[in-house]
Scaffold this motif. Structure first.
Motif, PDB file in Angstrom:
ATOM      1  N   ALA A 179      -6.240   7.386  -3.630  1.00 34.45           N
ATOM      2  CA  ALA A 179      -7.421   6.623  -3.237  1.00 34.45           C
ATOM      3  C   ALA A 179      -8.683   7.319  -3.719  1.00 34.45           C
ATOM      4  O   ALA A 179      -8.660   8.470  -4.141  1.00 34.45           O
TER       5      ALA A 179
ATOM      6  N   VAL B  77       0.820  -1.213   0.000  1.00 35.38           N
ATOM      7  CA  VAL B  77       0.000   0.000   0.000  1.00 35.38           C
ATOM      8  C   VAL B  77       0.856   1.266   0.000  1.00 35.38           C
ATOM      9  O   VAL B  77       0.569   2.209  -0.719  1.00 35.38           O
TER      10      VAL B  77
ATOM     11  N   LYS C 135      -7.868   2.095  -2.514  1.00 36.69           N
ATOM     12  CA  LYS C 135      -6.725   2.703  -3.198  1.00 36.69           C
ATOM     13  C   LYS C 135      -6.780   2.471  -4.696  1.00 36.69           C
ATOM     14  O   LYS C 135      -7.356   1.500  -5.169  1.00 36.69           O
TER      15      LYS C 135
ATOM     16  N   HIS D  47       2.042   7.207  -1.529  1.00 32.95           N
ATOM     17  CA  HIS D  47       0.809   6.436  -1.651  1.00 32.95           C
ATOM     18  C   HIS D  47       0.261   6.599  -3.063  1.00 32.95           C
ATOM     19  O   HIS D  47       0.328   7.698  -3.621  1.00 32.95           O
TER      20      HIS D  47
ATOM     21  N   GLU E 127      -0.761  11.101  -0.373  1.00 30.16           N
ATOM     22  CA  GLU E 127      -2.025  10.482  -0.786  1.00 30.16           C
ATOM     23  C   GLU E 127      -3.038  11.540  -1.214  1.00 30.16           C
ATOM     24  O   GLU E 127      -3.343  12.460  -0.474  1.00 30.16           O
TER      25      GLU E 127
END
Length: 181
Positions: free
Chosen positions: A45, A19, A78, A42, A119
């Motif tokens: 998502a 992840v 994700k 990341h 992210e």
């Protein structure tokens, strides 16, 4: 805009999981001094605000290990490598709720924790829902319950901290401000 840019001098890769990736960067600050930054990389998502024809919001409840408790959230997941946010949104909606949406509208995107992670979370509104005859299976390590709540019930869950994450709080606030329900 790169006001107060910190120039990377060196990057040390610490961990690469399925992840996230963790790295420590040595940076030069705008004043010429040096510092270290611990960064999480990341893939991004997607989260979905599913609204039923009965004007209820579909949520999932699941255990979150970092919190050591279960919380109630909007469906999310994700981005897979090369996957568009729209495809991820439909995939997660179908896997986690057993519904698909005829109408999917992008609302916004935001960085979840810009102090240490890159992210980017994309938020979609899903309407004109249809129950799937054969919903896709959950991920093998996913265990969830599905809840359908009114906006007033969701606001009470926010107050009681059963809804306690940023994306879901955003969803409840958005629905209240837009007066969609």
């Amino acid at each position: 805009m790169k006001k107060y840019e910190e120039k990377t001098i060196k990057t040390e890769k610490i961990f690469e999981g399925k992840v996230i990736k963790l790295q420590v960067d040595d940076v030069q600050l705008p004043n010429g001094k040096k510092s270290k930054r611990e960064l999480i990389k990341h893939p991004g998502a997607v989260a979905v605000i599913p609204i039923t024809d009965e004007k209820k919001i579909i949520f999932v409840e699941q255990y979150r290990k970092p919190l050591e408790k279960s919380i109630i959230e909007i469906p999310a997941g994700k981005l897979e490598c090369g996957e568009s946010p729209e495809i991820t949104a439909i995939r997660e909606l179908e896997e986690e709720t057993g519904y698909t949406a005829k109408t999917l509208t992008k609302l916004t995107s935001f960085y979840t924790s810009p102090g240490f992670a890159d992210e980017l979370m994309h938020i979609y509104l899903a309407t004109d829902l249809q129950k799937l005859d054969q919903p896709p299976a959950l991920d093998e390590d996913e265990f969830i319950d599905i809840l359908e709540l009114t906006l007033d019930e969701a606001k009470q869950y926010v107050k009681n901290e059963r809804i306690h994450d940023a994306k879901t709080n955003y969803a409840v606030l958005y629905l209240e401000l837009q007066e969609l329900l």
